[in-house]
Enzyme design. Sequence first.
Site, short mmCIF file in Angstrom:
data_model
loop_
_atom_site.label_atom_id
_atom_site.label_comp_id
_atom_site.label_asym_id
_atom_site.label_seq_id
_atom_site.Cartn_x
_atom_site.Cartn_y
_atom_site.Cartn_z
CD GLU A 17 23.33 -26.16 45.41
OE1 GLU A 17 22.85 -25.87 46.52
OE2 GLU A 17 22.67 -26.15 44.35
CD GLU A 37 17.28 -31.31 45.21
OE1 GLU A 37 17.13 -32.35 44.51
OE2 GLU A 37 16.38 -30.87 45.95
#
Length: 345
Positions: A173, A316
């Site tokens: 994310e 991430e």
Amino acid sequence: MLNLKLGVGVRELDAQVMEDARARWDQLTKPLGSLGKLEEIGIRLAGIQGKVFPEVTKRAVVVMCGDHGVVAEGVSAYPSAVTGLMMANFSSGRAAVNVLARQMGADVHVVDVGSCCEQEIDGIVSAKVKAGTDNMAVGPAMSREEALAAIEVGITIAKRLQRDGVQVVALGEMGIGNTTPSSAIAAVLTGHPLLELIGRGTGIETSVLPHKGAVIQRALEVNQPNPADALDVLAKVGGLEIAGLVGVVLGAASAGIAVLVDGVIAGAAALVAHRLEEKVGAYLFASHLSQEPAHRVILDAIGLSPLLQLEMRLGEGTGAVLAMPLLESATRLVREMATFADIGL
């Protein structure tokens, strides 16, 4: 039990195949149980895929991106504009997750489900439900319908992965401010004291932590999210990228794809998905333990144990990608090791 009419149905793991897989592991040239978590991983992968010799050669990372109105309250060290800049960085293949994914042979899929970025970025899947959540400190982050729409985005992405033959997906994310909603979700769904869940996120000073806690507390008081209704919690104090990852979890589990959970934000999404459909828990692997204090509480609530402890808090999907070789090791061991019968015992 999932009753959201999202077109997903999660099956129990194949118990007979898991029993057969355990018997195979027990026949390998080693003391019983001596490969520890690797054996557990291999047996669960067998149950997920329905075969004693599972594979994780086709790998993917899904990076959901969204912005947060609560950033206006000063809870982050960076402005929301950084979300868009990082999306461009993902597109160029120069972010940390890109580097690690290349090393691990995983495809990276970046999805804009709710950023404030106005420009189209090459290589980014545009599936924006809205341009960032509203400020949860003054009202709901989003409507129930918007949360469902973001979940649907994630389910659609998971279905595409299934068509591509993906066997394991890492949750990633990007969204400035998203440790704030993650802590709020954790507090409501676990009942753990809020002040023990708040971390530094993007790197705020320790002196700012009480303010961050006060903002989350205000959001909980204003919105009164219902802990018995995970979708209500997600809509009132969550994020669009978190909702997107909820959909990836639900869709992946429905498709028989193993899911590697990253840090606290991915963990919050996994927790919501688990509350919506408990059976997804068997498909989840906790890749690592984040430095964010809410992460351990979230993993404990789902019943997951982290595979790695690297003191990371980047997000991430970086930690999740780093755990991919452990899953591959489990599949190779059960396939390639000799049995006692092979060596004449």
